[in-house]
Write a protein that holds these residues in place. Structure first.
Motif, PDB file in Angstrom:
ATOM      1  N   ARG A  10      -7.027 -10.358  72.965  1.00 33.96           N
ATOM      2  CA  ARG A  10      -6.590  -9.247  73.828  1.00 33.96           C
ATOM      3  C   ARG A  10      -5.567  -9.680  74.887  1.00 33.96           C
ATOM      4  NH1 ARG A  10      -8.022  -3.874  75.443  1.00 33.96           N
ATOM      5  NH2 ARG A  10      -9.709  -3.687  73.953  1.00 33.96           N
ATOM      6  N   PRO A  11      -5.704 -10.864  75.509  1.00 39.98           N
ATOM      7  CA  PRO A  11      -4.721 -11.247  76.539  1.00 39.98           C
ATOM      8  C   PRO A  11      -3.291 -11.330  76.005  1.00 39.98           C
ATOM      9  CG  PRO A  11      -6.654 -12.663  76.636  1.00 39.98           C
ATOM     10  CD  PRO A  11      -6.783 -11.856  75.383  1.00 39.98           C
ATOM     11  N   THR A  12      -3.122 -11.539  74.701  1.00 38.74           N
ATOM     12  CA  THR A  12      -1.770 -11.624  74.138  1.00 38.74           C
ATOM     13  C   THR A  12      -1.481 -10.406  73.257  1.00 38.74           C
ATOM     14  OG1 THR A  12      -2.680 -13.041  72.385  1.00 38.74           O
ATOM     15  CG2 THR A  12      -1.584 -14.141  74.217  1.00 38.74           C
ATOM     16  N   ASP A  13      -2.024  -9.257  73.639  1.00 40.48           N
ATOM     17  CA  ASP A  13      -1.800  -8.007  72.889  1.00 40.48           C
ATOM     18  C   ASP A  13      -2.228  -8.135  71.425  1.00 40.48           C
ATOM     19  OD1 ASP A  13      -0.947  -6.665  75.083  1.00 40.48           O
ATOM     20  OD2 ASP A  13       1.140  -6.457  74.448  1.00 40.48           O
ATOM     21  N   PHE A  14      -3.302  -8.862  71.208  1.00 40.36           N
ATOM     22  CA  PHE A  14      -3.889  -9.025  69.864  1.00 40.36           C
ATOM     23  C   PHE A  14      -2.965  -9.748  68.878  1.00 40.36           C
ATOM     24  CE2 PHE A  14      -5.756  -5.129  71.758  1.00 40.36           C
ATOM     25  CZ  PHE A  14      -7.022  -5.652  71.995  1.00 40.36           C
ATOM     26  N   ILE A  15      -2.102 -10.576  69.418  1.00 38.31           N
ATOM     27  CA  ILE A  15      -1.298 -11.456  68.560  1.00 38.31           C
ATOM     28  C   ILE A  15      -1.859 -12.857  68.756  1.00 38.31           C
ATOM     29  CG2 ILE A  15       0.986 -12.481  68.228  1.00 38.31           C
ATOM     30  CD1 ILE A  15       2.132  -9.711  68.926  1.00 38.31           C
ATOM     31  N   PRO A  16      -2.433 -13.439  67.712  1.00 43.08           N
ATOM     32  CA  PRO A  16      -3.097 -14.743  67.867  1.00 43.08           C
ATOM     33  C   PRO A  16      -2.090 -15.852  68.205  1.00 43.08           C
ATOM     34  CG  PRO A  16      -2.979 -14.113  65.549  1.00 43.08           C
ATOM     35  CD  PRO A  16      -2.494 -12.941  66.335  1.00 43.08           C
ATOM     36  N   PRO A  17      -2.262 -16.516  69.350  1.00 43.16           N
ATOM     37  CA  PRO A  17      -1.316 -17.556  69.757  1.00 43.16           C
ATOM     38  C   PRO A  17      -1.119 -18.631  68.689  1.00 43.16           C
ATOM     39  CG  PRO A  17      -2.782 -17.029  71.558  1.00 43.16           C
ATOM     40  CD  PRO A  17      -3.320 -16.305  70.362  1.00 43.16           C
ATOM     41  N   ALA A  18      -2.181 -18.959  67.957  1.00 41.14           N
ATOM     42  CA  ALA A  18      -2.079 -20.033  66.960  1.00 41.14           C
ATOM     43  C   ALA A  18      -1.231 -19.639  65.756  1.00 41.14           C
ATOM     44  CB  ALA A  18      -3.478 -20.439  66.497  1.00 41.14           C
ATOM     45  N   MET A  19      -0.982 -18.325  65.586  1.00 41.23           N
ATOM     46  CA  MET A  19      -0.203 -17.876  64.430  1.00 41.23           C
ATOM     47  C   MET A  19       1.108 -17.208  64.859  1.00 41.23           C
ATOM     48  SD  MET A  19      -3.304 -16.375  62.050  1.00 41.23           S
ATOM     49  CE  MET A  19      -2.432 -16.378  60.466  1.00 41.23           C
ATOM     50  N   LYS A  20       1.500 -17.512  66.087  1.00 37.73           N
ATOM     51  CA  LYS A  20       2.711 -16.911  66.649  1.00 37.73           C
ATOM     52  C   LYS A  20       3.954 -17.180  65.789  1.00 37.73           C
ATOM     53  CE  LYS A  20       4.308 -16.491  71.347  1.00 37.73           C
ATOM     54  NZ  LYS A  20       4.501 -17.196  72.621  1.00 37.73           N
ATOM     55  N   ASP A  21       3.958 -18.323  65.112  1.00 38.42           N
ATOM     56  CA  ASP A  21       5.124 -18.681  64.297  1.00 38.42           C
ATOM     57  C   ASP A  21       5.261 -17.792  63.055  1.00 38.42           C
ATOM     58  OD1 ASP A  21       2.759 -19.853  63.310  1.00 38.42           O
ATOM     59  OD2 ASP A  21       3.906 -21.356  62.196  1.00 38.42           O
ATOM     60  N   LYS A  22       4.267 -16.970  62.778  1.00 33.34           N
ATOM     61  CA  LYS A  22       4.330 -16.050  61.631  1.00 33.34           C
ATOM     62  C   LYS A  22       4.947 -14.703  61.999  1.00 33.34           C
ATOM     63  CE  LYS A  22       1.925 -18.915  59.055  1.00 33.34           C
ATOM     64  NZ  LYS A  22       2.707 -19.824  58.190  1.00 33.34           N
ATOM     65  N   VAL A  23       5.228 -14.521  63.290  1.00 34.21           N
ATOM     66  CA  VAL A  23       5.732 -13.229  63.764  1.00 34.21           C
ATOM     67  C   VAL A  23       7.260 -13.191  63.719  1.00 34.21           C
ATOM     68  CG1 VAL A  23       5.849 -11.662  65.744  1.00 34.21           C
ATOM     69  CG2 VAL A  23       3.735 -12.923  65.262  1.00 34.21           C
ATOM     70  N   LEU A  24       7.790 -12.242  62.941  1.00 37.49           N
ATOM     71  CA  LEU A  24       9.244 -12.085  62.876  1.00 37.49           C
ATOM     72  C   LEU A  24       9.727 -11.117  63.948  1.00 37.49           C
ATOM     73  CD1 LEU A  24       9.797 -11.835  59.014  1.00 37.49           C
ATOM     74  CD2 LEU A  24       9.896 -13.862  60.476  1.00 37.49           C
ATOM     75  N   ALA A  25       8.883 -10.148  64.295  1.00 36.37           N
ATOM     76  CA  ALA A  25       9.205  -9.172  65.333  1.00 36.37           C
ATOM     77  C   ALA A  25       7.916  -8.497  65.760  1.00 36.37           C
ATOM     78  CB  ALA A  25      10.190  -8.124  64.813  1.00 36.37           C
ATOM     79  N   ALA A  26       7.817  -8.167  67.050  1.00 35.97           N
ATOM     80  CA  ALA A  26       6.603  -7.499  67.518  1.00 35.97           C
ATOM     81  C   ALA A  26       6.897  -6.656  68.750  1.00 35.97           C
ATOM     82  CB  ALA A  26       5.517  -8.527  67.855  1.00 35.97           C
ATOM     83  N   THR A  27       6.257  -5.494  68.808  1.00 28.06           N
ATOM     84  CA  THR A  27       6.336  -4.664  70.009  1.00 28.06           C
ATOM     85  C   THR A  27       5.117  -4.964  70.878  1.00 28.06           C
ATOM     86  OG1 THR A  27       5.003  -2.854  69.117  1.00 28.06           O
ATOM     87  CG2 THR A  27       7.398  -2.755  68.718  1.00 28.06           C
ATOM     88  N   LYS A  28       5.142  -4.437  72.090  1.00 25.72           N
ATOM     89  CA  LYS A  28       3.945  -4.412  72.914  1.00 25.72           C
ATOM     90  C   LYS A  28       3.064  -3.284  72.378  1.00 25.72           C
ATOM     91  CE  LYS A  28       6.172  -5.933  77.220  1.00 25.72           C
ATOM     92  NZ  LYS A  28       5.982  -7.346  76.891  1.00 25.72           N
ATOM     93  N   LEU A  29       1.928  -3.085  73.001  1.00 27.36           N
ATOM     94  CA  LEU A  29       1.023  -2.017  72.583  1.00 27.36           C
ATOM     95  C   LEU A  29       1.448  -0.672  73.187  1.00 27.36           C
ATOM     96  CD1 LEU A  29      -2.339  -3.901  73.077  1.00 27.36           C
ATOM     97  CD2 LEU A  29      -1.456  -3.082  70.876  1.00 27.36           C
ATOM     98  N   ALA A  30       1.389   0.362  72.357  1.00 24.95           N
ATOM     99  CA  ALA A  30       1.680   1.721  72.820  1.00 24.95           C
ATOM    100  C   ALA A  30       0.401   2.532  72.840  1.00 24.95           C
ATOM    101  CB  ALA A  30       2.698   2.391  71.904  1.00 24.95           C
ATOM    102  N   GLY A  31       0.059   3.050  74.015  1.00 26.93           N
ATOM    103  CA  GLY A  31      -1.071   3.969  74.110  1.00 26.93           C
ATOM    104  C   GLY A  31      -0.576   5.389  73.874  1.00 26.93           C
ATOM    105  N   ASN A  32      -1.479   6.327  73.963  1.00 25.77           N
ATOM    106  CA  ASN A  32      -1.147   7.735  73.796  1.00 25.77           C
ATOM    107  C   ASN A  32       0.016   8.150  74.705  1.00 25.77           C
ATOM    108  OD1 ASN A  32      -1.222  10.523  73.391  1.00 25.77           O
ATOM    109  ND2 ASN A  32      -2.953  10.804  74.793  1.00 25.77           N
ATOM    110  N   GLY A  33       1.073   8.661  74.103  1.00 27.62           N
ATOM    111  CA  GLY A  33       2.215   9.135  74.874  1.00 27.62           C
ATOM    112  C   GLY A  33       3.225   8.068  75.248  1.00 27.62           C
ATOM    113  N   GLU A  34       2.954   6.822  74.904  1.00 29.18           N
ATOM    114  CA  GLU A  34       3.876   5.729  75.236  1.00 29.18           C
ATOM    115  C   GLU A  34       4.744   5.370  74.026  1.00 29.18           C
ATOM    116  OE1 GLU A  34       1.210   3.322  78.545  1.00 29.18           O
ATOM    117  OE2 GLU A  34       1.159   2.627  76.469  1.00 29.18           O
ATOM    118  N   THR A  35       5.936   4.885  74.313  1.00 23.12           N
ATOM    119  CA  THR A  35       6.815   4.401  73.243  1.00 23.12           C
ATOM    120  C   THR A  35       7.202   2.967  73.554  1.00 23.12           C
ATOM    121  OG1 THR A  35       7.708   6.604  72.771  1.00 23.12           O
ATOM    122  CG2 THR A  35       9.026   4.723  72.054  1.00 23.12           C
ATOM    123  N   VAL A  36       7.083   2.109  72.567  1.00 20.84           N
ATOM    124  CA  VAL A  36       7.492   0.710  72.704  1.00 20.84           C
ATOM    125  C   VAL A  36       8.534   0.449  71.619  1.00 20.84           C
ATOM    126  CG1 VAL A  36       5.306  -0.100  73.684  1.00 20.84           C
ATOM    127  CG2 VAL A  36       5.589  -0.007  71.207  1.00 20.84           C
TER     128      VAL A  36
END
Ligand SMILES: [Cu+2]
Length: 154
Positions: free
Chosen positions: A94-120
């Motif tokens: 949860r502290p990293t928006d549910f992106i596992p720090p140990a697998m960060k190198d697998k991420v090509l692109a990521a948004t932050k979390l969008a709640g109801n009514g929010e756009t990221v």
């Protein structure tokens, strides 16, 4: 001397400002608008792109449940990533928006979390290597519920 220096500094600031405005415009790329709902699905689950094409994914949360219990992100994973393992590890991050720090190198692109009514949003270059890439929502339980899609590069 001091006056001349401030004039030069002023001109440099204008040039920098113009350059920044121009590059922001050029960097937007093709916009892909996606909605994530309380049903834990993306409104757009298939995206086609050319190799290296610049894309901006805009993800909007739409629903009635508070953000702490229902939020969405867009996480594009590198080829051959185990999406299930990624989502499971992410659920405990949860502290990293549910992106596992140990697998960060697998991420090509990521948004932050969008709640109801929010756009990221996130702007990125599609992979240069043709293929099918998976994107997922890493909010706990959402990938398992089917909140995933594919970016096909061809
Ligand atoms: Cu989600």
């Amino acid at each position: 001397m001091a006056v001349r220096r401030s004039i030069i500094a002023g001109c440099a600031a204008v040039v920098l400002a113009l350059g920044a405005a121009a590059s922001v415009h050029a960097q937007a790329g093709r916009v892909v608008a996606i909605t994530g709902t309380d049903a834990m699905k993306y409104s757009v689950a298939t995206i086609d792109a050319k190799p290296g094409e610049k894309l901006t994914v805009k993800l909007t949360g739409q629903g009635a449940i508070p953000k702490v219990a229902m939020a969405h992100n867009f996480v594009l994973l590198a080829a051959k990533t185990d999406a299930n393992a990624f989502a499971q590890a992410g659920a405990m991050s949860r502290p990293t928006d549910f992106i596992p720090p140990a697998m960060k190198d697998k991420v090509l692109a990521a948004t932050k979390l969008a709640g109801n009514g929010e756009t990221v949003e996130v702007t990125f270059d599609a992979p240069k290597e043709p293929g099918v890439y998976t994107f997922i929502c890493t909010f706990p339980g959402h990938f398992a519920a089917g909140m995933k899609g594919t970016l096909t590069v061809k």
